[in-house]
Design a protein around this motif. Sequence first.
Motif, PDB file in Angstrom:
ATOM      1  N   LYS A   1       3.526  -2.478  -6.951  1.00  0.00           N
ATOM      2  CA  LYS A   1       4.249  -3.735  -7.090  1.00  0.00           C
ATOM      3  C   LYS A   1       5.525  -3.712  -6.260  1.00  0.00           C
ATOM      4  CE  LYS A   1       6.180  -6.859 -10.568  1.00  0.00           C
ATOM      5  NZ  LYS A   1       6.480  -7.053 -12.018  1.00  0.00           N
ATOM      6  N   CYS A   2       5.830  -4.825  -5.608  1.00  0.00           N
ATOM      7  CA  CYS A   2       7.048  -4.900  -4.807  1.00  0.00           C
ATOM      8  C   CYS A   2       8.279  -4.718  -5.696  1.00  0.00           C
ATOM      9  CB  CYS A   2       7.133  -6.245  -4.081  1.00  0.00           C
ATOM     10  SG  CYS A   2       6.019  -6.385  -2.681  1.00  0.00           S
TER      11      CYS A   2
ATOM     12  N   CYS B   1      12.621  -7.492   1.583  1.00  0.00           N
ATOM     13  CA  CYS B   1      13.798  -7.724   0.749  1.00  0.00           C
ATOM     14  C   CYS B   1      14.524  -8.987   1.208  1.00  0.00           C
ATOM     15  CB  CYS B   1      14.744  -6.527   0.816  1.00  0.00           C
ATOM     16  SG  CYS B   1      14.058  -5.024   0.079  1.00  0.00           S
ATOM     17  N   PRO B   2      15.254  -9.686   0.308  1.00  0.00           N
ATOM     18  CA  PRO B   2      15.981 -10.907   0.698  1.00  0.00           C
ATOM     19  C   PRO B   2      17.198 -10.596   1.568  1.00  0.00           C
ATOM     20  CG  PRO B   2      16.475 -10.325  -1.571  1.00  0.00           C
ATOM     21  CD  PRO B   2      15.402  -9.383  -1.122  1.00  0.00           C
ATOM     22  N   GLY B   3      17.834 -11.651   2.069  1.00  0.00           N
ATOM     23  CA  GLY B   3      19.028 -11.482   2.878  1.00  0.00           C
ATOM     24  C   GLY B   3      20.137 -10.786   2.107  1.00  0.00           C
TER      25      GLY B   3
ATOM     26  N   LEU C   1       0.835  -1.198   0.000  1.00  0.00           N
ATOM     27  CA  LEU C   1       0.000   0.000   0.000  1.00  0.00           C
ATOM     28  C   LEU C   1       0.869   1.247   0.000  1.00  0.00           C
ATOM     29  CD1 LEU C   1      -3.038   0.700   0.089  1.00  0.00           C
ATOM     30  CD2 LEU C   1      -2.817   0.903   2.568  1.00  0.00           C
ATOM     31  N   SER C   2       0.573   2.185  -0.888  1.00  0.00           N
ATOM     32  CA  SER C   2       1.338   3.439  -0.948  1.00  0.00           C
ATOM     33  C   SER C   2       1.158   4.230   0.340  1.00  0.00           C
ATOM     34  CB  SER C   2       0.877   4.284  -2.144  1.00  0.00           C
ATOM     35  OG  SER C   2      -0.495   4.642  -1.994  1.00  0.00           O
ATOM     36  N   LEU C   3       2.087   5.142   0.592  1.00  0.00           N
ATOM     37  CA  LEU C   3       2.070   5.901   1.836  1.00  0.00           C
ATOM     38  C   LEU C   3       0.816   6.745   1.985  1.00  0.00           C
ATOM     39  CD1 LEU C   3       5.808   7.039   2.015  1.00  0.00           C
ATOM     40  CD2 LEU C   3       4.696   5.208   3.310  1.00  0.00           C
ATOM     41  N   ASP C   4       0.220   7.151   0.865  1.00  0.00           N
ATOM     42  CA  ASP C   4      -1.002   7.951   0.944  1.00  0.00           C
ATOM     43  C   ASP C   4      -2.269   7.099   0.915  1.00  0.00           C
ATOM     44  OD1 ASP C   4      -0.996   7.073  -1.638  1.00  0.00           O
ATOM     45  OD2 ASP C   4      -0.918   9.065  -2.559  1.00  0.00           O
ATOM     46  N   ASN C   5      -2.090   5.755   0.969  1.00  0.00           N
ATOM     47  CA  ASN C   5      -3.209   4.810   1.039  1.00  0.00           C
ATOM     48  C   ASN C   5      -4.117   4.829  -0.190  1.00  0.00           C
ATOM     49  OD1 ASN C   5      -3.592   3.493   3.992  1.00  0.00           O
ATOM     50  ND2 ASN C   5      -2.596   5.488   4.138  1.00  0.00           N
TER      51      ASN C   5
ATOM     52  N   ALA D   1      14.221   3.708   2.534  1.00  0.00           N
ATOM     53  CA  ALA D   1      13.222   4.474   3.274  1.00  0.00           C
ATOM     54  C   ALA D   1      12.010   4.824   2.429  1.00  0.00           C
ATOM     55  CB  ALA D   1      13.862   5.739   3.839  1.00  0.00           C
ATOM     56  N   ASN D   2      12.218   4.968   1.110  1.00  0.00           N
ATOM     57  CA  ASN D   2      11.095   5.310   0.227  1.00  0.00           C
ATOM     58  C   ASN D   2      10.277   4.088  -0.181  1.00  0.00           C
ATOM     59  OD1 ASN D   2      12.761   4.009  -1.587  1.00  0.00           O
ATOM     60  ND2 ASN D   2      13.251   5.839  -2.782  1.00  0.00           N
ATOM     61  N   LEU D   3      10.662   2.900   0.318  1.00  0.00           N
ATOM     62  CA  LEU D   3       9.933   1.636   0.109  1.00  0.00           C
ATOM     63  C   LEU D   3       9.934   1.168  -1.343  1.00  0.00           C
ATOM     64  CD1 LEU D   3       6.760   2.251   2.332  1.00  0.00           C
ATOM     65  CD2 LEU D   3       9.001   1.418   3.024  1.00  0.00           C
ATOM     66  N   THR D   4      10.755   1.741  -2.204  1.00  0.00           N
ATOM     67  CA  THR D   4      10.680   1.438  -3.631  1.00  0.00           C
ATOM     68  C   THR D   4      11.863   0.635  -4.157  1.00  0.00           C
ATOM     69  OG1 THR D   4      11.767   3.519  -4.245  1.00  0.00           O
ATOM     70  CG2 THR D   4       9.362   3.549  -4.043  1.00  0.00           C
TER      71      THR D   4
END
Length: 433
Positions: free
Chosen positions: A298-299, A314-316, A289-293, A322-325
């Motif tokens: 897509k991951c 994310c994998p090992g 879910l985007s920060l603004d909901n 921080a921007n989740l992208t």
Amino acid sequence: SGGERLYNYRLLKDADKPYNLVPPAEEPGLFVINEGSTVYYDRVGSVARSWFCRMMGYKTSAGAQTSNEAWHQYYPIRYTDVRCTGNVLPQCRYSESYASYIPSLALQIRCTARTQLGDSDQFYLVDHEGRYTEKGYGLLMYNGGTVSGNQFDDVTAEVMCRIMGYDRVRRWSMGKRYEFQEAQPIRYNNVNCLETEDVFPMCVYGSDTSRESHDNDVWLWCGLPKYANNNKLVCPPGYMLVDEETCQECPPSTYSLHPSQRDSCSPCPDNSTSLAGAIHCSCAENLYLSLDNTRCLKCPGTSTSQPGSLYCSCPGGSYLAANLTVCETCPDTTISTPGSRDPAACTRCPEGAAPSQDRTMCLRLESNNHDLSLVGLILSISLPCCVVGLMLYLDGKRRKENEARQREVVYARNPPRNCLCPECPCSARIAMD
């Protein structure tokens, strides 16, 4: 929600005009409890008066005086020896009497008006971003820290709302809902105001919070005082306004993230859904879910997610930026746990170890010449054969506990020929496995 009769205090200007939260600041009023009883003036100290004013929505007490109006005789004095202590929560003790007291000895209080709801150095509410709020719904804070609700109940919630200047409690809950909570200290736990003391509050609390978690943080929904916000109710997240006195859960496939006065909830974005009363929607697998909901995204890269995730994992050997992208790669010779979200999660392996192939753990390095050097050392000092065999056996046992792909099982099938062994025959064979 709080009981209707809990701590039913008010100030009377005259016989027909109660002015709870209405009178000018510092104007005296007769302190009336449960619609008709008053308090004996003597021995009521400044701490008690301050708590009485705060429980009625004022900031504090500006003073007190005895009764001086003829109509006060219609309100008998019932409570005597009222004494309160505590600068965090009220702890009041009193006696109840049905004896006849002179009406002029009844307590009148002058209270100072509030300029805000909550007090920055005491109890107040913050919103989903940790910012101070007066909307009536938020995380309960005390002087920069959260409050654990492990002993919380309806009576305690009622006291909390009242001493912050709100009307009364509507609902309360516990939980870790937002990341900012983790950065806050936990100020108090075991907070409880005794249910049996429904005339004057008797509250207890603890300050050893070393074993507490933010899973017990208290969230309060308090009613706004009658003078605030045009008397319009503010609904908590997950609810919408039905009428001036009622909030209702958001229907399925809708959500409401913040406290509001809206009469509808926002629809869930594409590829997501929600249950009734949701504060955000749940995206499908490998989406977040985007920060603004407002969108399901897509991951990024090699990251994945479970249905309903707010961010991807994310994998090992990497961490989520921080921007989740994007998944950022950890530096060489470091590892990280899958799902890490902080550069500090990248941990360097100690000397003598190296990252595993998936970079989730450190594996110990073994030398191929280790056994030969050990045997050479034993031969050089010509130890008795039983000692030689025991040392070889222990060394092999230790190596057997290492990772299977790193060990090399060695057997000592014959003792050295140049040893003397009076305690055991030199023909003894010791297996290292």
